[in-house]
Scaffold this motif. Structure first.
Motif, PDB file in Angstrom:
ATOM      1  N   LYS A  97     -40.506  25.060 -15.338  1.00  0.00           N
ATOM      2  CA  LYS A  97     -39.540  24.038 -14.932  1.00  0.00           C
ATOM      3  C   LYS A  97     -38.607  23.694 -16.092  1.00  0.00           C
ATOM      4  O   LYS A  97     -38.164  22.542 -16.250  1.00  0.00           O
ATOM      5  CB  LYS A  97     -40.243  22.788 -14.407  1.00  0.00           C
ATOM      6  CG  LYS A  97     -39.372  21.915 -13.490  1.00  0.00           C
ATOM      7  CD  LYS A  97     -40.108  20.682 -12.992  1.00  0.00           C
ATOM      8  CE  LYS A  97     -41.253  21.061 -12.070  1.00  0.00           C
ATOM      9  NZ  LYS A  97     -41.923  19.878 -11.464  1.00  0.00           N
TER      10      LYS A  97
ATOM     11  N   GLY B  96     -45.558  24.645 -14.550  1.00  0.00           N
ATOM     12  CA  GLY B  96     -44.318  24.503 -13.796  1.00  0.00           C
ATOM     13  C   GLY B  96     -44.492  23.727 -12.507  1.00  0.00           C
ATOM     14  O   GLY B  96     -43.603  22.983 -12.099  1.00  0.00           O
TER      15      GLY B  96
ATOM     16  N   SER C  43     -37.171  25.089  -9.751  1.00  0.00           N
ATOM     17  CA  SER C  43     -38.077  23.949  -9.773  1.00  0.00           C
ATOM     18  C   SER C  43     -39.423  24.290 -10.389  1.00  0.00           C
ATOM     19  O   SER C  43     -40.334  23.453 -10.435  1.00  0.00           O
ATOM     20  CB  SER C  43     -38.289  23.419  -8.347  1.00  0.00           C
ATOM     21  OG  SER C  43     -38.829  24.422  -7.507  1.00  0.00           O
ATOM     22  N   GLY C  44     -39.574  25.531 -10.887  1.00  0.00           N
ATOM     23  CA  GLY C  44     -40.790  25.932 -11.573  1.00  0.00           C
ATOM     24  C   GLY C  44     -41.850  26.480 -10.635  1.00  0.00           C
ATOM     25  O   GLY C  44     -41.688  26.497  -9.414  1.00  0.00           O
TER      26      GLY C  44
END
Length: 347
Positions: free
Chosen positions: A69, A204, A271-272
């Motif tokens: 992220k 993440g 957004s990971g």
């Protein structure tokens, strides 16, 4: 079976890459032609692999950063610094073609790249600065550092051994392809054959949960930024050795944006979480093929970036399952009014 193939994360990137290649083939019938000269392979496909090698390297490192992220906007500056340090060191040597001098210069450039990557990692994981801000600092300052190293001039070197890194051949193929393959294999082994990949995805997805499960998120984040810096440093060596010069102002310019696009096109979410290294490589090939296509069809330089942006936008929309579902629903309601009327009554 068909749905599984369509839903595979590599399906749409491969379709887009194939479409671009087929378009080039229709525009230039000899686009797929590969010739052999002095034991070396030449052709448009070979050029795409060769010229796309630096972007693939940067994108591989960027993938792991994005998976946590994060983001690294400084890779272009690290590319410039790496090439500048190597060329400056070689240019000051008595024998520029000395293997000892070249190895020392390469190691010095890579060591500095590791330090710069560690700097980013410490700002993010240690100081708690947001990744976009932490790496923006080095993005701006690093470009100035590269120009200070070169004195604002283009440093040229005369070293066939150094030029081999970016323009040499091995087994008939550009040496740069083997460099990318080596880094990709290393990244795959570290992330898919060890627990590191799971740690990266865990950090993440949910840093707090990963910390409670015993994962030291700070060290994981530091490691991915260091690896990203290393990849950018190697890319800088490829670029500078390919032209036997270092340009602190233009080397690696906008590489960070192309790398992020390659990561997104390859299926990794900003957004990971889950990441796809092979998808990233295909994304980088799509961008390089698109660049080759734009130049081949004679698009004016002043609108090249606009055309590139629209094509990349189209690729991202095609990959979006939500967008495809919305288009399919609209098509059905337009071509099947009875179904549309039924939906209206139900609602």
């Amino acid at each position: 079976m068909k749905n599984r193939i369509v839903k595979h994360h590599l399906f749409w990137p491969l379709c887009v890459l194939a479409a671009l290649l087929l378009f080039n083939l229709g525009y230039s019938p000899d686009f797929f032609a590969i010739t052999v000269h002095d034991g070396h392979l030449y052709g448009s496909l070979i050029d795409i692999l060769n010229f796309g090698a630096p972007l693939m390297l940067v994108a591989i490192g960027m993938t792991l950063v994005v998976a946590t992220k994060g983001i690294d906007l400084s890779v272009g500056s690290i590319v410039a610094i790496s090439g500048a340090v190597a060329c400056l060191s070689i240019s000051r040597g008595a024998d520029q073609n000395s293997m000892g001098l070249i190895l020392t210069s390469v190691l010095l450039a890579l060591l500095l790249s590791l330090v710069l990557g560690a700097w980013n990692g410490l700002l993010v994981s240690g100081a708690g600065i947001q990744p976009i801000i932490a790496t923006l600092i080095l993005m701006v300052a690093g470009r100035g550092i590269a120009q200070l190293i070169t004195g604002g001039q283009i440093i040229t070197v005369t070293s066939p051994n150094y030029a081999y890194i970016g323009s040499g051949s091995l087994a008939g193929l550009p040496f740069s392809i083997f460099v990318v393959a080596l880094m990709l294999i290393v990244a795959l082994l570290l992330t898919r054959r060890t627990a590191l990949g799971l740690f990266i995805e865990s950090v993440g997805c949910n840093p707090a949960a990963s910390l409670m499960s015993g994962i030291r998120a700070r060290y994981v984040i530091l490691a991915v930024y260091v690896f990203c810096g290393l990849c950018a440093g190697i890319a800088g060596l490829l670029l500078s050795s390919n032209v036997s010069s270092a340009d602190g102002n233009n080397a690696g310019l906008w590489n960070e944006l192309d790398a992020i696009l390659a990561v997104v096109i390859g299926g990794t979410s900003l957004s990971g979480g889950r990441f796809y290294l092979t998808g990233t490589v295909i994304g980088a090939l799509i961008i390089q093929t698109l660049t080759t296509t734009i130049y081949m069809i004679g698009v004016p330089p002043e609108i090249t970036l606009v055309v590139k942006a629209f094509v990349v936008l189209a690729v991202c929309l095609i990959q979006s399952s939500a967008f495809r579902a919305a288009v399919a629903a609209r098509w059905k309601t337009r071509h099947y009014p009875a179904e549309k009327e039924m939906r209206r009554h139900v609602s």
